[in-house]
Design a protein around this motif. Structure first.
Motif, PDB file in Angstrom:
ATOM      1  N   ARG A 144      32.157  38.325  45.129  1.00 37.71           N
ATOM      2  CA  ARG A 144      31.511  39.640  45.237  1.00 37.71           C
ATOM      3  C   ARG A 144      32.661  40.637  45.227  1.00 37.71           C
ATOM      4  NH1 ARG A 144      29.958  38.851  49.621  1.00 37.71           N
ATOM      5  NH2 ARG A 144      28.008  37.815  49.156  1.00 37.71           N
ATOM      6  N   THR A 169      28.083  40.575  42.391  1.00 39.51           N
ATOM      7  CA  THR A 169      28.365  39.197  42.789  1.00 39.51           C
ATOM      8  C   THR A 169      28.165  38.291  41.585  1.00 39.51           C
ATOM      9  OG1 THR A 169      27.437  39.780  44.949  1.00 39.51           O
ATOM     10  CG2 THR A 169      27.837  37.435  44.514  1.00 39.51           C
ATOM     11  N   TYR A 192      37.574  42.559  46.698  1.00 41.11           N
ATOM     12  CA  TYR A 192      36.602  41.593  47.182  1.00 41.11           C
ATOM     13  C   TYR A 192      35.988  42.118  48.475  1.00 41.11           C
ATOM     14  CZ  TYR A 192      39.171  38.819  43.835  1.00 41.11           C
ATOM     15  OH  TYR A 192      39.773  38.369  42.679  1.00 41.11           O
ATOM     16  N   ASP A 195      32.492  41.788  51.488  1.00 42.34           N
ATOM     17  CA  ASP A 195      31.389  41.004  52.045  1.00 42.34           C
ATOM     18  C   ASP A 195      30.072  41.673  51.648  1.00 42.34           C
ATOM     19  OD1 ASP A 195      30.859  43.140  53.818  1.00 42.34           O
ATOM     20  OD2 ASP A 195      31.762  42.123  55.535  1.00 42.34           O
ATOM     21  N   VAL A 205      37.543  42.346  51.965  1.00 44.17           N
ATOM     22  CA  VAL A 205      38.032  41.058  52.437  1.00 44.17           C
ATOM     23  C   VAL A 205      39.219  40.571  51.594  1.00 44.17           C
ATOM     24  CG1 VAL A 205      35.820  40.384  53.445  1.00 44.17           C
ATOM     25  CG2 VAL A 205      36.328  39.759  51.075  1.00 44.17           C
TER      26      VAL A 205
END
Length: 171
Positions: A70, A110, A132, A134, A140
């Motif tokens: 994602r 995603t 990237y 969440d 992240v």
């Protein structure tokens, strides 16, 4: 006809400051060591890593079903599907073999390869970075041309091609 002006090459020197052109005769390599692993059954093959302009061009290859990542892009991404298919959970379209995809800056999506796909290979030009996140958009990690160069250098050093192998793709 071959004597006409149209068939004559440019008669002057190229700009001294211009980067050397990059021609890769075997972009789909026979040597598996050229593919840089990202995850189980997911790898990429670098084609051009532009440290001077902050983009990279690579082949992404997936040999299993699953969610890849994602991510969000601050700049546009271009993709051309060479084999198989993939999609984004956030959209109702499927990128299939022979298809082109433009990903707008700022969008978060995603990437998924579905179970019926044995192998997917897509040519991507990524400008800027892949951030990237969440499911709530919290950062992240990221990739940019410099993290990609570092991953390639480490992989090639480890597998016997040598860390300098990546230098031929850097512009």
């Amino acid at each position: 006809m071959l004597n006409s002006e149209k068939w004559q090459p440019y008669r002057h020197a190229q700009p001294a400051e211009a980067a050397k052109e990059l021609v890769i005769p075997n972009a789909m390599p026979d040597d598996e060591r050229v593919w840089v692993p990202v995850d189980d059954n997911v790898c990429f093959r670098p084609l051009c890593l532009s440290a001077s302009s902050g983009y990279w061009v690579n082949l992404l290859r997936v040999r299993k079903a699953g969610v890849l990542s994602r991510h969000r892009h601050p700049q546009a991404v271009h993709g051309f599907v060479l084999k198989g298919e993939w999609r984004y959970l956030e959209h109702d379209w499927v990128a299939r073999e022979g298809g082109y995809v433009y990903e707008a800056p700022g969008e978060t999506h995603t990437l998924v390869v579905d179970p019926h796909v044995e192998e997917m290979i897509t040519l991507f030009q990524v400008n800027g970075a892949m951030i990237y996140v969440d499911p709530d958009g919290n950062n992240v990690g990221y990739d940019d041309v410099f993290t990609r160069i570092a991953k390639c250098r480490a992989h090639y050093e480890e597998n016997g091609l040598g860390g300098g192998y990546i230098d031929q793709f850097i512009r």
